[in-house]
Write an enzyme that holds these catalytic residues in place. Sequence first.
Site, PDB file in Angstrom:
ATOM      1  N   HIS A  44      62.780 -35.207  29.660  1.00 54.10           N
ATOM      2  CA  HIS A  44      63.608 -34.823  28.507  1.00 54.10           C
ATOM      3  C   HIS A  44      65.087 -35.077  28.795  1.00 54.10           C
ATOM      4  O   HIS A  44      65.963 -34.517  28.135  1.00 54.10           O
ATOM      5  CB  HIS A  44      63.390 -33.349  28.171  1.00 54.10           C
ATOM      6  CG  HIS A  44      63.659 -32.420  29.315  1.00 54.10           C
ATOM      7  ND1 HIS A  44      62.925 -32.453  30.473  1.00 54.10           N
ATOM      8  CD2 HIS A  44      64.559 -31.430  29.486  1.00 54.10           C
ATOM      9  CE1 HIS A  44      63.378 -31.527  31.309  1.00 54.10           C
ATOM     10  NE2 HIS A  44      64.377 -30.907  30.734  1.00 54.10           N
ATOM     11  N   ASP A 218      55.372 -34.402  26.325  1.00 51.98           N
ATOM     12  CA  ASP A 218      54.682 -33.178  26.736  1.00 51.98           C
ATOM     13  C   ASP A 218      55.375 -31.907  26.246  1.00 51.98           C
ATOM     14  O   ASP A 218      54.753 -30.841  26.202  1.00 51.98           O
ATOM     15  CB  ASP A 218      54.470 -33.129  28.256  1.00 51.98           C
ATOM     16  CG  ASP A 218      55.758 -33.218  29.060  1.00 51.98           C
ATOM     17  OD1 ASP A 218      56.845 -33.351  28.451  1.00 51.98           O
ATOM     18  OD2 ASP A 218      55.682 -33.162  30.306  1.00 51.98           O
ATOM     19  N   ARG A 219      56.641 -32.005  25.844  1.00 52.42           N
ATOM     20  CA  ARG A 219      57.339 -30.830  25.317  1.00 52.42           C
ATOM     21  C   ARG A 219      57.396 -30.882  23.787  1.00 52.42           C
ATOM     22  O   ARG A 219      57.300 -31.956  23.188  1.00 52.42           O
ATOM     23  CB  ARG A 219      58.764 -30.751  25.876  1.00 52.42           C
ATOM     24  CG  ARG A 219      58.842 -30.323  27.328  1.00 52.42           C
ATOM     25  CD  ARG A 219      60.284 -30.382  27.813  1.00 52.42           C
ATOM     26  NE  ARG A 219      60.477 -29.688  29.070  1.00 52.42           N
ATOM     27  CZ  ARG A 219      60.289 -30.223  30.277  1.00 52.42           C
ATOM     28  NH1 ARG A 219      59.893 -31.485  30.356  1.00 52.42           N
ATOM     29  NH2 ARG A 219      60.498 -29.519  31.371  1.00 52.42           N
TER      30      ARG A 219
END
Length: 486
Positions: A44, A218-219
């Site tokens: 991220h 994934d977030r």
Amino acid sequence: MTCVTFPQVGRVIIGHHGIMSTPAVSCVIRKYKAIGGIVLTASHNPGGPEGDFGIKFDTANGGPSNEVITAKIFQISKTIEEFAICPGLLADLTTLGKQTFDLENKFKPFTVEIVDSVESYANLLRNIFDFAALKELLSGDDHIKIRLDAMHGVAGPYVRRILCEELGCPANSAVNCVPLEDFGGQRPDPNPTYAAELVDSMRDGQYDFGAAFDGDGDRNMILGKHGFFVTPCDSVAVIADNIFCIPYFQHTGVRGFARSMPTSAALDRVAKATKIELYETPSGWKFFSNLMDAGRLSLCGEESFGTGGDHIREKDGLWAVLAWLSILALRKQSVEDILKEHWRKYGRNYYTRYDYENIDIDAACEMMEDLEIVITEKSFLKQRFAVEDKIYQVEKADNFEYTDPIDSTISRNQGLRIIFSDGSRIIFRLSGTGRDGATVRIYIDSHEKKMIFENTQVMLAPLATIALKISQLHHRTGRRGPSVIT
């Protein structure tokens, strides 16, 4: 693409066009029974030539490698004197299927297989969720309007294939879905600060549901109408309380819940009410994976916008979005109404995180060492702190230590905790996956039974004052402006 090969490896699986989300990597490892997988990702963080670049190794279970494996990899890396590459091995990443090469290694021929990871992952989700109910919610006569922002990360192709093409969302529901090497010059971090474009688009109320994804998928961040923000801590708690809205859990049952230590205790209250085992682990999905492999865990989450189930061994942004949509489909309420009803039922855990970034590593370590000395003194216990009309008494203070219930390994120095008699917590951690300096994080968590619709920063201001007083963080680091993740 030029491949690096190893004599002991005879087959390499790569996603179409060289792109796979982290959840899809876990899915593919498990589907093809690979011995492991390598993920090249900025996560991220900012990407591109001047940005971040990380290498992750997932093991045969599809989850992040543990400390034993990473330590061994590091030791071996120090003994490598040379390595050979195969400049003539040019794999075509645009064509699905197997390509073979004659190399001087143990396996002949050496195989490179290009797979449609989007379809593999989509098929996994079809066996978890009720796609017919989701399609009715998203494209039926009385459908809701949603807005999804892939932030130019790898989640884009998965969002378009599953949400738009299969579940019927209009194509313009999904934005920034073309993966870019530098994420379009933006930081692909799905929180209200960096996903401001999504937040702004939600404000006028034309969309009922919004979600953003990070660079490797994934977030996730969940928003309701008018940009109503669901904290990751509340998100996993709501999913837990409505877990049987997901058909997968109707068949498998629920084995356990888990959260990372800095995550709020909202999930604990659901676990207690439903009499389901709750595990508190250090930050890091590998701790959850161990519990899943042992059949102890079904749902877990972290405050850092990570949520997932035991279908794979990584956190999974798109899974979390479909979980929320499944709840909306069954309950036929808005995101805001569902969350406020949850607070009425369990009370509300007010939660915030302050990030002091790019701090000199020596100053940060010195501060943490001094702070540990202060809070572990016997005289610190039962100490009372008064701020305005609030009084907080220290019930417990320590450096969090975790003994894995599966293999008995001990993880020490996982964060400094101050727990007050009313259950409120202040936590200090050195953290960060970036490359510039250290990040000191302060987490504040406080439960309220009655005052559940107040402003988070106002409600937590007394505890924030206490945290800064104890740590003297502004003075020690010279940083006066943390970023706030509420």
